[in-house]
Design a protein around this motif. Structure first.
Motif, mmCIF file in Angstrom:
data_model
loop_
_atom_site.group_PDB
_atom_site.id
_atom_site.type_symbol
_atom_site.label_atom_id
_atom_site.label_comp_id
_atom_site.label_asym_id
_atom_site.label_seq_id
_atom_site.Cartn_x
_atom_site.Cartn_y
_atom_site.Cartn_z
ATOM 1 N N VAL A 446 0.841 -1.193 0.000
ATOM 2 C CA VAL A 446 0.000 0.000 0.000
ATOM 3 C C VAL A 446 0.881 1.250 0.000
ATOM 4 C CG1 VAL A 446 -1.929 -1.079 1.212
ATOM 5 C CG2 VAL A 446 -0.114 0.047 2.523
ATOM 6 N N ASP A 447 0.295 2.364 -0.425
ATOM 7 C CA ASP A 447 0.893 3.677 -0.241
ATOM 8 C C ASP A 447 0.284 4.308 1.001
ATOM 9 O OD1 ASP A 447 2.323 3.362 -2.627
ATOM 10 O OD2 ASP A 447 0.720 4.284 -3.814
ATOM 11 N N ILE A 448 1.103 5.024 1.755
ATOM 12 C CA ILE A 448 0.671 5.588 3.034
ATOM 13 C C ILE A 448 0.886 7.096 3.042
ATOM 14 C CG2 ILE A 448 1.005 5.563 5.541
ATOM 15 C CD1 ILE A 448 2.130 2.776 5.321
ATOM 16 N N THR A 449 -0.116 7.821 3.531
ATOM 17 C CA THR A 449 0.032 9.249 3.811
ATOM 18 C C THR A 449 -0.313 9.485 5.270
ATOM 19 O OG1 THR A 449 -0.535 9.890 1.549
ATOM 20 C CG2 THR A 449 -0.687 11.591 3.253
ATOM 21 N N ILE A 450 0.643 10.030 6.019
ATOM 22 C CA ILE A 450 0.449 10.339 7.431
ATOM 23 C C ILE A 450 0.291 11.844 7.581
ATOM 24 C CG2 ILE A 450 1.457 10.260 9.745
ATOM 25 C CD1 ILE A 450 3.138 7.839 8.681
ATOM 26 N N THR A 451 -0.793 12.267 8.190
ATOM 27 C CA THR A 451 -0.966 13.670 8.556
ATOM 28 C C THR A 451 -0.729 13.779 10.050
ATOM 29 O OG1 THR A 451 -2.603 13.999 6.797
ATOM 30 C CG2 THR A 451 -2.496 15.670 8.528
ATOM 31 N N TRP A 452 0.395 14.394 10.415
ATOM 32 C CA TRP A 452 0.785 14.495 11.813
ATOM 33 C C TRP A 452 -0.103 15.511 12.542
ATOM 34 C CZ3 TRP A 452 4.153 10.851 13.339
ATOM 35 C CH2 TRP A 452 4.956 10.263 12.380
ATOM 36 N N PRO A 453 -0.122 15.482 13.868
ATOM 37 C CA PRO A 453 -0.983 16.419 14.605
ATOM 38 C C PRO A 453 -0.713 17.890 14.300
ATOM 39 C CG PRO A 453 -0.267 14.650 16.053
ATOM 40 C CD PRO A 453 0.479 14.473 14.775
ATOM 41 N N ASP A 454 0.511 18.235 13.888
ATOM 42 C CA ASP A 454 0.809 19.633 13.564
ATOM 43 C C ASP A 454 0.461 19.994 12.129
ATOM 44 O OD1 ASP A 454 2.789 18.423 12.062
ATOM 45 O OD2 ASP A 454 4.474 19.232 13.227
ATOM 46 N N GLY A 455 -0.138 19.065 11.380
ATOM 47 C CA GLY A 455 -0.589 19.335 10.020
ATOM 48 C C GLY A 455 0.395 18.966 8.933
ATOM 49 N N THR A 456 1.642 18.698 9.288
ATOM 50 C CA THR A 456 2.611 18.273 8.280
ATOM 51 C C THR A 456 2.311 16.843 7.844
ATOM 52 O OG1 THR A 456 4.177 17.518 9.961
ATOM 53 C CG2 THR A 456 4.366 19.802 9.209
ATOM 54 N N GLN A 457 2.826 16.482 6.665
ATOM 55 C CA GLN A 457 2.520 15.163 6.107
ATOM 56 C C GLN A 457 3.791 14.408 5.749
ATOM 57 O OE1 GLN A 457 -0.284 15.838 2.835
ATOM 58 N NE2 GLN A 457 -1.968 15.353 4.229
ATOM 59 N N LYS A 458 3.649 13.106 5.729
ATOM 60 C CA LYS A 458 4.729 12.222 5.306
ATOM 61 C C LYS A 458 4.132 11.117 4.455
ATOM 62 C CE LYS A 458 8.696 9.645 7.061
ATOM 63 N NZ LYS A 458 9.567 9.472 8.264
ATOM 64 N N SER A 459 4.765 10.818 3.319
ATOM 65 C CA SER A 459 4.265 9.785 2.414
ATOM 66 C C SER A 459 5.280 8.652 2.301
ATOM 67 C CB SER A 459 4.002 10.374 1.019
ATOM 68 O OG SER A 459 2.971 11.335 1.076
ATOM 69 N N LEU A 460 4.753 7.448 2.252
ATOM 70 C CA LEU A 460 5.558 6.244 2.053
ATOM 71 C C LEU A 460 4.909 5.447 0.933
ATOM 72 C CD1 LEU A 460 5.894 5.225 5.823
ATOM 73 C CD2 LEU A 460 7.625 6.391 4.459
ATOM 74 N N ASN A 461 5.679 5.036 -0.031
ATOM 75 C CA ASN A 461 5.140 4.337 -1.199
ATOM 76 C C ASN A 461 5.530 2.869 -1.197
ATOM 77 O OD1 ASN A 461 3.970 6.710 -2.292
ATOM 78 N ND2 ASN A 461 5.959 7.313 -3.133
ATOM 79 N N ALA A 462 4.621 2.049 -1.717
ATOM 80 C CA ALA A 462 4.851 0.608 -1.901
ATOM 81 C C ALA A 462 5.330 -0.060 -0.610
ATOM 82 C CB ALA A 462 5.837 0.366 -3.036
ATOM 83 N N VAL A 463 4.613 0.213 0.470
ATOM 84 C CA VAL A 463 4.944 -0.386 1.764
ATOM 85 C C VAL A 463 4.421 -1.817 1.787
ATOM 86 C CG1 VAL A 463 4.574 -0.251 4.243
ATOM 87 C CG2 VAL A 463 4.899 1.842 2.904
ATOM 88 N N ALA A 464 5.270 -2.750 2.113
ATOM 89 C CA ALA A 464 4.894 -4.161 2.091
ATOM 90 C C ALA A 464 3.877 -4.476 3.174
ATOM 91 C CB ALA A 464 6.129 -5.029 2.270
ATOM 92 N N ALA A 465 2.959 -5.364 2.863
ATOM 93 C CA ALA A 465 1.945 -5.827 3.814
ATOM 94 C C ALA A 465 2.576 -6.737 4.856
ATOM 95 C CB ALA A 465 0.834 -6.550 3.076
ATOM 96 N N ASP A 466 1.746 -7.083 5.839
ATOM 97 C CA ASP A 466 2.079 -8.077 6.854
ATOM 98 C C ASP A 466 3.287 -7.683 7.696
ATOM 99 O OD1 ASP A 466 -0.020 -9.633 5.859
ATOM 100 O OD2 ASP A 466 1.292 -10.623 4.417
ATOM 101 N N GLN A 467 3.220 -6.470 8.241
ATOM 102 C CA GLN A 467 4.283 -6.025 9.122
ATOM 103 C C GLN A 467 3.754 -5.049 10.171
ATOM 104 O OE1 GLN A 467 7.205 -3.095 7.815
ATOM 105 N NE2 GLN A 467 6.200 -2.988 5.796
ATOM 106 N N TYR A 468 4.536 -4.924 11.251
ATOM 107 C CA TYR A 468 4.324 -3.911 12.271
ATOM 108 C C TYR A 468 5.307 -2.796 11.955
ATOM 109 C CZ TYR A 468 4.518 -1.761 16.947
ATOM 110 O OH TYR A 468 4.483 -0.884 18.002
ATOM 111 N N LEU A 469 4.776 -1.678 11.468
ATOM 112 C CA LEU A 469 5.593 -0.597 10.930
ATOM 113 C C LEU A 469 5.631 0.560 11.929
ATOM 114 C CD1 LEU A 469 7.096 0.650 8.423
ATOM 115 C CD2 LEU A 469 4.845 1.571 7.749
ATOM 116 N N VAL A 470 6.839 0.995 12.279
ATOM 117 C CA VAL A 470 7.020 2.147 13.165
ATOM 118 C C VAL A 470 7.545 3.303 12.328
ATOM 119 C CG1 VAL A 470 8.164 3.072 15.200
ATOM 120 C CG2 VAL A 470 7.490 0.649 15.137
ATOM 121 N N VAL A 471 6.837 4.448 12.382
ATOM 122 C CA VAL A 471 7.215 5.613 11.600
ATOM 123 C C VAL A 471 7.427 6.789 12.536
ATOM 124 C CG1 VAL A 471 6.571 7.169 9.710
ATOM 125 C CG2 VAL A 471 5.793 4.780 9.677
ATOM 126 N N SER A 472 8.572 7.458 12.409
ATOM 127 C CA SER A 472 8.884 8.617 13.236
ATOM 128 C C SER A 472 8.711 9.900 12.451
ATOM 129 C CB SER A 472 10.321 8.518 13.764
ATOM 130 O OG SER A 472 10.455 7.413 14.637
#
Length: 473
Positions: A446-472
């Motif tokens: 999947v592709d992921i878009t994170i909108t952080w509490p301060d409104g900034t965003q981070k995108s991750l592309n082609a993230v593999a399924a079946d994992q516990y993903l930690v994003v800072s």
């Protein structure tokens, strides 16, 4: 009515631990997750084995130091606690926290940054509280380990109380769900409340709230549990409220659970009857999650009540031994009650439930608390997912909000988009961990878009399924 548990990774080892309130004469317990569904009670050695009529425990990092602190409410004028997480010990700092509660009971709790100043504020539900003049609902985090009552300046105190027809004016809130229902970047409040007093408060963006409840829509008669999630995958948070479903109480029976569809900007439509989720018995704690990993949200809730009308003994409105409910989404806006087939057969006096991946195998397990001496804790290991894929996302926020409470996570597999919100609060006397679980069906990435509490965003592309993903951040 009280009790419950909190599920959170208090020792930051990636496994979810469990904190239970003990009840009548039994100390509270903190069960450390040792892996493979084995737990050890470490409450005594860490200073968390308080003995009181506790209710609604909630973990959050209130001082921004990277570890989880703990608020524990209570009923019947028993002590409330605010435990600061210190090295190898929790310290009760409630007496010096600035929180002063006249309320006889604190049923549920939650944390979110309502004023967008970077730290987490405390929200409380006090069923049966005389609210004059301060409802003691909102406590603003001062950033120095203390809190200030903000129910009056925020406008909550003046707007919360509704005339019920019962004697007097009381606060009948059960569950304060913090969710950004209009997608403007700040948390709104969905109050599940008793006696037709459930309400929706929109955050004005200036540390005040406005009651936008439409009584033609929000009509649950006895709102108890509260869960927010995007069941129709249209990008906004819908609202499910547990209540009481009756068939034989005269000409005007209680109409049961309610599912409120968000049509955008926090405007809701009651779609309960179409969805088929009204009959949950006497419902309490609830989870809005994808239990079979097929890409849409299901509903699980506990239920039960011992005081029955003698006319109903053994009948459809006898809730003493009612079975828990699992409403499985059909992916078209409707649900089918499927608890029996899923092996969810408990008939205890359910109050709290936590829904999380206990064994990190990719699906959400269940821990139930029942208010009775036999089988007071019930754990169900999930085996519903089959070959479906999943993704679990844990966020590390920058600044004081270290768990990124209030962040939105959106994923897309090219054919379907899903969204989750990171929260730190009770859905009724119980808390799920501050992480997001996605069922992916057959999707392998999947592709992921994170909108952080301060409104900034981070995108991750082609993230593999079946994992516990930690994003800072």
């Amino acid at each position: 009515m009280g009790g419950g548990l909190a599920a959170a990774d208090f020792d930051r080892d990636g496994l979810i631990d469990l904190y239970f309130v003990g009840g009548d004469g039994a100390p509270n317990a903190l069960y450390r997750n040792d892996g493979s569904n084995k737990f050890s009670d470490v409450a005594n050695e860490l200073g968390l084995d308080a003995t009181h009529l506790g209710s609604g425990p909630a973990f959050a990092d209130i001082d921004g130091d990277g570890d989880l602190d703990l608020f524990v409410g209570s009923v019947e004028n028993h002590p409330n606690y605010l435990f600061r997480n210190d090295p190898n010990q929790f310290t009760d700092v409630f007496a010096n926290s600035g929180i002063v509660l006249r309320a006889e009971s604190t049923i549920s709790a939650g944390f979110s940054d309502y004023d967008m100043d970077g730290d987490l504020d405390l929200f409380l539900a006090h069923w049966g509280n005389d609210p004059q003049p301060d409802t003691e609902t909102l406590w603003e985090n001062n950033g120095d380990g203390t809190f200030t009552s903000a129910s009056i300046p925020s406008g909550i105190a003046d707007q919360l109380i509704t005339q019920t027809g019962l004697p007097g004016l009381f606060d009948y809130t059960f569950s304060p769900m913090l969710s950004d229902i209009d997608r403007d970047g700040d948390p709104d409040i969905l109050f599940a409340s008793d006696f037709t007093t459930s309400k929706i408060f929109l955050n004005n963006g200036d540390a005040t709230f406005t009651d936008i409840t439409d009584r033609n829509v929000v009509k649950d008669r006895n709102g108890m549990g509260s869960a927010a999630g995007d069941y129709d995958n249209d990008g906004d948070m819908d609202w499910f409220v547990t209540s009481i479903f009756e068939t034989s109480q005269g000409a005007d029976p209680n109409i049961g659970n309610r599912l409120y569809r968000n049509d955008g900007n926090g405007v809701f439509t009651d779609v309960t009857d179409t969805a088929g989720v009204a009959d949950g018995g006497w419902g309490w704690g609830v989870c809005f999650e994808d239990f079979d990993n097929d890409g849409d949200l299901d509903i699980f809730h506990v239920n039960g009540w011992e005081q029955i009308d003698p006319r109903d003994a053994g009948g459809p409105d006898d809730f003493t031994f009612d079975q828990i409910r699992y409403f499985e989404s059909q992916g078209d806006g409707t649900f089918v009650e499927a608890a029996q087939g899923a092996g969810l057969i408990d008939t205890g006096q359910g109050r709290g439930v936590a829904c999380f991946d206990s064994d990190r195998d990719g699906d959400l397990d269940l821990v139930i608390t029942n208010n009775q001496p036999v089988k007071s804790v019930v754990i169900y290991r999930n085996e519903l997912g089959g070959t479906n894929h999943y993704l679990t996302v844990k966020l590390n926020g920058s600044g004081l909000n270290t768990d990124a409470i209030g962040a939105m996570i959106e994923i897309s597999d090219g054919s379907r988009t899903q969204i989750r919100e990171i929260r730190a609060g009770n859905h009724f006397v119980s808390q799920n961990p501050a992480e997001a679980h996605f069922g992916l069906g057959a999707a392998m990435s999947v592709d992921i878009t994170i909108t952080w509490p301060d409104g900034t965003q981070k995108s991750l592309n082609a993230v593999a399924a079946d994992q516990y993903l930690v994003v800072s951040q």
